[in-house]
Design an enzyme around this catalytic site. Structure first.
Site, short mmCIF file in Angstrom:
data_model
loop_
_atom_site.label_atom_id
_atom_site.label_comp_id
_atom_site.label_asym_id
_atom_site.label_seq_id
_atom_site.Cartn_x
_atom_site.Cartn_y
_atom_site.Cartn_z
N ASP A 35 0.83 -1.20 0.00
CA ASP A 35 0.00 0.00 0.00
C ASP A 35 0.87 1.26 0.00
O ASP A 35 1.96 1.26 0.58
CB ASP A 35 -0.90 0.00 1.24
CG ASP A 35 -2.02 1.00 1.15
OD1 ASP A 35 -2.35 1.43 0.02
OD2 ASP A 35 -2.57 1.38 2.20
N ASN A 83 -10.62 -2.84 -6.47
CA ASN A 83 -9.81 -1.93 -7.30
C ASN A 83 -10.45 -1.60 -8.64
O ASN A 83 -10.04 -0.63 -9.30
CB ASN A 83 -8.41 -2.52 -7.54
CG ASN A 83 -7.51 -2.46 -6.33
OD1 ASN A 83 -6.55 -3.23 -6.22
ND2 ASN A 83 -7.79 -1.56 -5.38
N SER A 211 -8.08 -5.02 4.84
CA SER A 211 -8.56 -4.76 3.47
C SER A 211 -9.01 -6.01 2.73
O SER A 211 -8.68 -6.20 1.56
CB SER A 211 -7.47 -4.02 2.66
OG SER A 211 -7.23 -2.76 3.22
#
Length: 264
Positions: A35, A83, A211
Site C-alpha cells: 500500500d 480496485n 482490506s
C-alpha cells in the site's frame, strides 16, 4: 545468520540487521499488503501511475530477497476486486504494468527457482492479461523453490463464497449426505489449499486494516504495520519486519510456557 553471496549487504545498517536474523526462525509464509503507491507519487507531485511503476522495484527486491532467504511462500496483494472502482485509465495502466512485469521478470523468477501461483478470480481479467498469467504459471510449474502467490482480482469474502460453493457442488455431485463442514474442509477448498497459512502479514503505509485480504488464513498471523510507503520498502525494511516477527511469542490463543509454569 550466515549470509549467502546473493544477499551481501548494501550498507552497514542492512549488514547489522541481516546478522541479527535467526535463520531457524524465519516465517514459512509472508503475506504483504503493498500500500502507498498513490501517496508516494502525490508527495512527489507525480501521477499515481508513477507510484505503481516505482512499486514494481520494491516487489522485485522483496521477491528475490525472500527467495534467497529460503522463505517457502510469499503472497503479494496485487489487485483487489474493489480496485475495479478506480478510474479506467489507472486500471488499464495496472494491467499493462502486470503484463510488462511478467514478460521482463520471468527469467529472474526462473533463475531463483520460484513457482508462480495466482489466487483470486483470474477468469474475470482481460483476456490478454489472463493469457500472460497462465503462460507464466505454466512455465514455472516445475520450479521447486519459493512459491510466489499473487492475489489478483482477489477478495477475502469472495474467496470464502467460492470455497463454500465448491463444497456445496461437491455435496450435490458426490452425494456427501451427512457430511459436516469443518475447518479442514474449508481450508481444502480455499484458493490457497495446500499452502501454509501466513505467519507474518506486512502492511505498508501505516493503514490499520486488513482490506479483505486472506481473511481465513491470517487468523493467527503476526501483523506488522510500517508507515513506509510501498515504493520505499527496501531490503532493510523487510529485515526490520522479520526481526520484529522473531521477537514475538506466538501462542495461538494459549499461554506462554513460562506463564503456564507460574500459574499452574
Amino acid at each position: 545468520m550466515k549470509v549467502p553471496d546473493s544477499l551481501k549487504p548494501a550498507n552497514r545498517e542492512e549488514e547489522r540487521l541481516l546478522a541479527a536474523l535467526d535463520s531457524n526462525r524465519l516465517p514459512q509464509h509472508i503475506a504483504i499488503i503493498m500500500d502507498g503507491n498513490g501517496r508516494w507519487a502525490q508527495r512527489r507531485h507525480l501521477p499515481r501511475v508513477a507510484g505503481h511503476r516505482a512499486g514494481v522495484q520494491s516487489a522485485r527486491t522483496v521477491i528475490e530477497t525472500c527467495a534467497r532467504l529460503d522463505i517457502p511462500a510469499l503472497t503479494l496483494y496485487a489487485f483487489s476486486l474493489e480496485n475495479w472502482r478506480r478510474p479506467k485509465a489507472e486500471i488499464d495502466f495496472l494491467m499493462r504494468l502486470l503484463r510488462e512485469y511478467l514478460r521482463k521478470e520471468l527469467p529472474v523468477i526462473h533463475r531463483n527457482n520460484i513457482r508462480l501461483l495466482i489466487i483470486g478470480r483470474p477468469d474475470q481479467l482481460p483476456a490478454a492479461v489472463r493469457g500472460d498469467v497462465e503462460r507464466a504459471m505454466a512455465q514455472t510449474a516445475e520450479n521447486t523453490g519459493m512459491k510466489l502467490i499473487v492475489a489478483l482480482n482477489y477478495g477475502g469474502r469472495a474467496e470464502l463464497v467460492d470455497a463454500f460453493n465448491r463444497i456445496l457442488d461437491g455435496v450435490r455431485h458426490n452425494g456427501l449426505n451427512g457430511a459436516r463442514i469443518d475447518e479442514g474442509m474449508i481450508s481444502q477448498h480455499l484458493y490457497t489449499a495446500g499452502l501454509p497459512d501466513p505467519d507474518l502479514l506486512i502492511r505498508t503505509s501505516g493503514e490499520m486494516r486488513v482490506s479483505n485480504f486472506l481473511l481465513w488464513q491470517i487468523a493467527y498471523a503476526e501483523i506488522y504495520v510500517t508507515y513506509t510507503l510501498w515504493p520505499d520498502f527496501t531490503r532493510t525494511r523487510l529485515y526490520e519486519a522479520l526481526l520484529e516477527f522473531q521477537k514475538r511469542e506466538r501462542r495461538y490463543g494459549g499461554l506462554a510456557e513460562t506463564r503456564r509454569r507460574v500459574t499452574a
